[in-house]
Design an enzyme around this catalytic site. Structure first.
Site, PDB file in Angstrom:
ATOM      1  N   ASP A  89      51.292  35.114  45.988  1.00  0.00           N
ATOM      2  CA  ASP A  89      50.158  34.426  46.603  1.00  0.00           C
ATOM      3  C   ASP A  89      49.138  35.505  46.901  1.00  0.00           C
ATOM      4  O   ASP A  89      49.452  36.495  47.577  1.00  0.00           O
ATOM      5  CB  ASP A  89      50.562  33.683  47.881  1.00  0.00           C
ATOM      6  N   PHE A 146      39.442  37.636  36.598  1.00  0.00           N
ATOM      7  CA  PHE A 146      39.267  36.200  36.854  1.00  0.00           C
ATOM      8  C   PHE A 146      39.040  36.007  38.341  1.00  0.00           C
ATOM      9  O   PHE A 146      39.087  36.959  39.125  1.00  0.00           O
ATOM     10  CB  PHE A 146      40.489  35.400  36.362  1.00  0.00           C
ATOM     11  N   TYR A 205      37.648  35.931  41.862  1.00  0.00           N
ATOM     12  CA  TYR A 205      36.577  36.627  42.581  1.00  0.00           C
ATOM     13  C   TYR A 205      36.317  38.044  42.051  1.00  0.00           C
ATOM     14  O   TYR A 205      35.514  38.778  42.628  1.00  0.00           O
ATOM     15  CB  TYR A 205      36.930  36.712  44.074  1.00  0.00           C
ATOM     16  N   ARG A 249      47.261  43.246  43.056  1.00  0.00           N
ATOM     17  CA  ARG A 249      48.429  42.783  42.308  1.00  0.00           C
ATOM     18  C   ARG A 249      49.076  43.940  41.562  1.00  0.00           C
ATOM     19  O   ARG A 249      50.299  44.024  41.458  1.00  0.00           O
ATOM     20  CB  ARG A 249      48.034  41.660  41.340  1.00  0.00           C
TER      21      ARG A 249
END
Length: 200
Positions: A69, A157, A159, A186
């Site tokens: 998330d 992709f 923001y 990430r």
């Protein structure tokens, strides 16, 4: 390790696969699984863990489940969009926005803040890995930056075109894949996961 990713987002699969090179990453659709999870927790880690545990109930034997998330937290907006990052603007417009209109909505809401110090933000990524009932791991990482006044860059992709990473001197969307994996939230979380996978 065979890892079932708790998402339908092919961009996320590509990012994980670039770092987790010794592992096989698959999406639920590739195993003919239908997966939908309502992300209504108050933290990124709780949402990631909820997704991973939910999918682990139907996972085929031989697969671990990985969920993430991720979200954007903007200081001037009180930490919003936060855990509602993908649904940002939904209350005003009555439907989910595509990335372009969502970024425009964000920029509109920050129009009164003209100095970069006022536009500080962070990207956060929480990961949850369920190997089996008694082996469950969570990781959370972030990257600091600020929101630009206009979009820049065609990569990435979400923001990425409006998030400027000062450490990299570029928006996230203007970075090539290698640099994005190095600087992104990430990428940082996945590198930690890669180290963890070498231990379990």
């Amino acid at each position: 390790m065979n890892i079932l990713l708790a998402t339908s987002n092919t961009h996320k699969k590509e990012e994980f696969a670039r770092i987790l090179t010794e592992h096989t990453i698959v999406l639920p659709s590739e195993l003919n699984l239908s997966f939908d999870f309502e992300e209504n927790a108050e933290t990124f880690t709780e949402n990631a863990l909820g997704k991973a545990l939910s999918l682990s109930k139907v996972v085929p034997k031989g697969y671990a489940v990985l969920a993430d998330d991720s979200g954007l937290c903007v200081d001037a907006l009180g930490g919003n969009p936060g855990v509602r990052t993908a649904r940002y603007g939904m209350e005003e417009f009555g439907h989910l926005l595509e990335a372009g209109p969502r970024n425009e909505y964000l920029l509109k809401n920050l129009k009164a803040f003209t100095r970069k110090e006022e536009r500080k933000a962070s990207f956060v990524c929480a990961l949850a890995l369920v190997v089996d009932t008694h082996r469950i791991y969570t990781i959370e990482e972030s990257v600091e930056g600020y929101i630009t006044e206009e979009a820049d860059g065609r990569g990435g992709f979400g923001y990425d075109p409006v998030f400027f990473v000062e450490e990299a001197g570029s928006t996230m969307a203007a970075l090539d894949n290698g640099k994005k994996d190095l600087y992104s939230h990430r990428g940082r979380a996945t590198r930690l996961l890669n180290t963890l996978l070498g231990e379990i």
